[in-house]
Design a protein around this motif. Structure first.
Motif, PDB file in Angstrom:
ATOM      1  N   SER A 270     115.565  21.257  45.289  1.00  0.00           N
ATOM      2  CA  SER A 270     115.080  22.147  44.243  1.00  0.00           C
ATOM      3  C   SER A 270     113.788  21.595  43.674  1.00  0.00           C
ATOM      4  N   GLU A 271     112.970  22.484  43.121  1.00  0.00           N
ATOM      5  CA  GLU A 271     111.740  22.034  42.478  1.00  0.00           C
ATOM      6  C   GLU A 271     112.027  21.346  41.151  1.00  0.00           C
ATOM      7  N   SER A 272     113.219  21.537  40.624  1.00  0.00           N
ATOM      8  CA  SER A 272     113.577  20.959  39.334  1.00  0.00           C
ATOM      9  C   SER A 272     113.998  19.501  39.475  1.00  0.00           C
ATOM     10  N   SER A 273     113.894  18.782  38.388  1.00  0.00           N
ATOM     11  CA  SER A 273     114.425  17.429  38.310  1.00  0.00           C
ATOM     12  C   SER A 273     115.121  17.289  36.959  1.00  0.00           C
ATOM     13  N   CYS A 274     115.850  16.208  36.773  1.00  0.00           N
ATOM     14  CA  CYS A 274     116.521  15.976  35.499  1.00  0.00           C
ATOM     15  C   CYS A 274     116.403  14.495  35.151  1.00  0.00           C
ATOM     16  N   TYR A 275     116.697  14.175  33.900  1.00  0.00           N
ATOM     17  CA  TYR A 275     116.581  12.792  33.471  1.00  0.00           C
ATOM     18  C   TYR A 275     117.654  12.494  32.421  1.00  0.00           C
ATOM     19  N   PHE A 276     118.561  11.618  32.777  1.00  0.00           N
ATOM     20  CA  PHE A 276     119.596  11.144  31.863  1.00  0.00           C
ATOM     21  C   PHE A 276     119.501   9.626  31.795  1.00  0.00           C
ATOM     22  N   LYS A 277     119.331   9.077  30.607  1.00  0.00           N
ATOM     23  CA  LYS A 277     119.157   7.635  30.450  1.00  0.00           C
ATOM     24  C   LYS A 277     120.499   6.917  30.343  1.00  0.00           C
ATOM     25  N   SER A 278     120.588   5.784  31.017  1.00  0.00           N
ATOM     26  CA  SER A 278     121.795   4.968  30.918  1.00  0.00           C
ATOM     27  C   SER A 278     121.991   4.453  29.498  1.00  0.00           C
ATOM     28  N   ALA A 279     120.891   4.237  28.780  1.00  0.00           N
ATOM     29  CA  ALA A 279     120.987   3.736  27.410  1.00  0.00           C
ATOM     30  C   ALA A 279     121.758   4.690  26.510  1.00  0.00           C
ATOM     31  N   ASP A 280     121.730   5.980  26.845  1.00  0.00           N
ATOM     32  CA  ASP A 280     122.478   6.966  26.061  1.00  0.00           C
ATOM     33  C   ASP A 280     123.970   6.939  26.382  1.00  0.00           C
ATOM     34  N   GLY A 281     124.346   6.234  27.441  1.00  0.00           N
ATOM     35  CA  GLY A 281     125.740   6.218  27.855  1.00  0.00           C
ATOM     36  C   GLY A 281     126.380   4.853  27.844  1.00  0.00           C
ATOM     37  N   HIS A 282     125.776   3.907  27.126  1.00  0.00           N
ATOM     38  CA  HIS A 282     126.376   2.579  27.059  1.00  0.00           C
ATOM     39  C   HIS A 282     127.748   2.631  26.387  1.00  0.00           C
ATOM     40  N   ALA A 283     128.636   1.795  26.846  1.00  0.00           N
ATOM     41  CA  ALA A 283     130.050   1.892  26.475  1.00  0.00           C
ATOM     42  C   ALA A 283     130.282   1.847  24.972  1.00  0.00           C
ATOM     43  N   HIS A 284     129.538   1.018  24.251  1.00  0.00           N
ATOM     44  CA  HIS A 284     129.831   0.813  22.837  1.00  0.00           C
ATOM     45  C   HIS A 284     129.120   1.815  21.932  1.00  0.00           C
ATOM     46  N   ASN A 285     128.186   2.581  22.491  1.00  0.00           N
ATOM     47  CA  ASN A 285     127.465   3.533  21.644  1.00  0.00           C
ATOM     48  C   ASN A 285     126.970   4.731  22.447  1.00  0.00           C
ATOM     49  N   PRO A 286     127.869   5.459  23.105  1.00  0.00           N
ATOM     50  CA  PRO A 286     127.429   6.626  23.877  1.00  0.00           C
ATOM     51  C   PRO A 286     126.964   7.739  22.952  1.00  0.00           C
ATOM     52  N   THR A 287     125.924   8.450  23.350  1.00  0.00           N
ATOM     53  CA  THR A 287     125.379   9.475  22.476  1.00  0.00           C
ATOM     54  C   THR A 287     124.771  10.606  23.296  1.00  0.00           C
ATOM     55  N   PHE A 288     124.236  11.594  22.602  1.00  0.00           N
ATOM     56  CA  PHE A 288     123.586  12.749  23.210  1.00  0.00           C
ATOM     57  C   PHE A 288     122.116  12.709  22.828  1.00  0.00           C
ATOM     58  N   SER A 289     121.233  12.914  23.801  1.00  0.00           N
ATOM     59  CA  SER A 289     119.798  12.850  23.545  1.00  0.00           C
ATOM     60  C   SER A 289     119.247  14.230  23.206  1.00  0.00           C
ATOM     61  N   TYR A 290     118.559  14.323  22.071  1.00  0.00           N
ATOM     62  CA  TYR A 290     117.917  15.584  21.686  1.00  0.00           C
ATOM     63  C   TYR A 290     116.531  15.720  22.313  1.00  0.00           C
ATOM     64  N   LYS A 291     116.069  14.664  22.970  1.00  0.00           N
ATOM     65  CA  LYS A 291     114.764  14.707  23.643  1.00  0.00           C
ATOM     66  C   LYS A 291     114.902  15.095  25.109  1.00  0.00           C
ATOM     67  N   ARG A 292     116.027  14.739  25.707  1.00  0.00           N
ATOM     68  CA  ARG A 292     116.257  15.022  27.127  1.00  0.00           C
ATOM     69  C   ARG A 292     117.372  16.062  27.251  1.00  0.00           C
ATOM     70  N   LEU A 293     117.026  17.315  26.989  1.00  0.00           N
ATOM     71  CA  LEU A 293     118.023  18.379  26.961  1.00  0.00           C
ATOM     72  C   LEU A 293     118.393  18.879  28.359  1.00  0.00           C
ATOM     73  N   ASN A 294     117.472  18.759  29.314  1.00  0.00           N
ATOM     74  CA  ASN A 294     117.748  19.171  30.699  1.00  0.00           C
ATOM     75  C   ASN A 294     118.300  20.602  30.779  1.00  0.00           C
ATOM     76  N   LEU A 295     117.699  21.500  30.022  1.00  0.00           N
ATOM     77  CA  LEU A 295     118.171  22.888  30.001  1.00  0.00           C
ATOM     78  C   LEU A 295     118.015  23.553  31.365  1.00  0.00           C
ATOM     79  N   ASN A 296     116.970  23.155  32.088  1.00  0.00           N
ATOM     80  CA  ASN A 296     116.750  23.725  33.418  1.00  0.00           C
ATOM     81  C   ASN A 296     117.915  23.416  34.356  1.00  0.00           C
ATOM     82  N   LEU A 297     118.515  22.237  34.174  1.00  0.00           N
ATOM     83  CA  LEU A 297     119.640  21.845  35.014  1.00  0.00           C
ATOM     84  C   LEU A 297     120.869  22.709  34.723  1.00  0.00           C
ATOM     85  N   ALA A 298     121.139  22.949  33.447  1.00  0.00           N
ATOM     86  CA  ALA A 298     122.286  23.780  33.079  1.00  0.00           C
ATOM     87  C   ALA A 298     122.122  25.195  33.611  1.00  0.00           C
TER      88      ALA A 298
END
Length: 216
Positions: A23-51
């Protein structure tokens, strides 16, 4: 063509994808947002095109080649960041559709179908296990690393806060258009090359559609 399109993770995985499936699309999910002790959701990397792309094509593969030398075999971006992203997007879509359904109900008090849909919505509100839009799916092998239920409950408790933040700050432009494009809940599945070669004949049948997370 029943083959799912393949999405490169970040911008460096193009050579892992066959041109006919890329696909021409790409996505970006950071590992830092998914670290075990502080997993979170990024408001900068929404990846709406992927959804949107996943919903339109009834699923897709996310390709990543990050080497994780720990026992889990996948980076935190795949283990937690993507599942959290799926769960937040699903709850956002469900919340917006629920508002639309209630609005229609007020305009059509005598519509039996509307009453039935509203009853189902209330039932789902009372028990999230009945509502696939409200679920959080984490990889099963987290059980070997943590108390999976404790982590699941901890993450689940934050999901609605992320949805409310997105709505309050109007972070997603053209929200109604985005919501209308998501027809089914997004759900991650994980495919490791090591697992694939162990049971190559049956592995594809055991995986599912919607959102697939694949790592080589």
């Amino acid at each position: 063509n029943n083959q799912l399109c393949q999405i490169r993770h970040k911008n460096d995985m193009q050579w892992y994808i066959h041109p006919s499936l890329q696909s021409e699309s790409s996505c970006y999910f950071k590992s830092a947002d998914g670290h075990a002790h502080n997993p979170t959701f990024s408001y900068k990397r929404l990846n709406l095109n992927l959804a949107t792309l996943s919903s339109k094509n009834n699923g897709c593969f996310i390709i990543d080649a990050t080497l994780d030398r720990r026992c889990v075999g996948m980076p935190d971006s795949f283990i937690r960041t993507i599942p959290i992203w799926c769960a937040v997007m699903n709850r956002l879509v469900w919340h917006c559709n629920n508002i639309i359904t209630k609005s229609k109900h007020h305009l059509n008090d005598d519509d039996a179908d509307t009453h039935n849909n509203n009853d189902k919505t209330k039932e789902a509100e009372g028990d999230e296990t009945l509502n696939p839009w409200m679920e959080l799916h984490l990889p099963f092998y987290l059980q070997s690393l943590n108390d999976i239920k404790e982590e699941h409950d901890k993450i689940t408790a934050t999901l609605d806060n992320h949805v409310q933040y997105l709505l309050k700050h109007s972070i997603i432009t053209n929200l109604s258009e985005f919501v209308s494009n998501i027809k089914k809940p997004l759900r991650p599945y994980w495919i490791c090359y090591e697992d694939f070669i162990k049971d190559k004949d049956n592995y594809v049948e055991k995986t599912s559609k919607k959102m697939d997370c694949e790592k080589y």
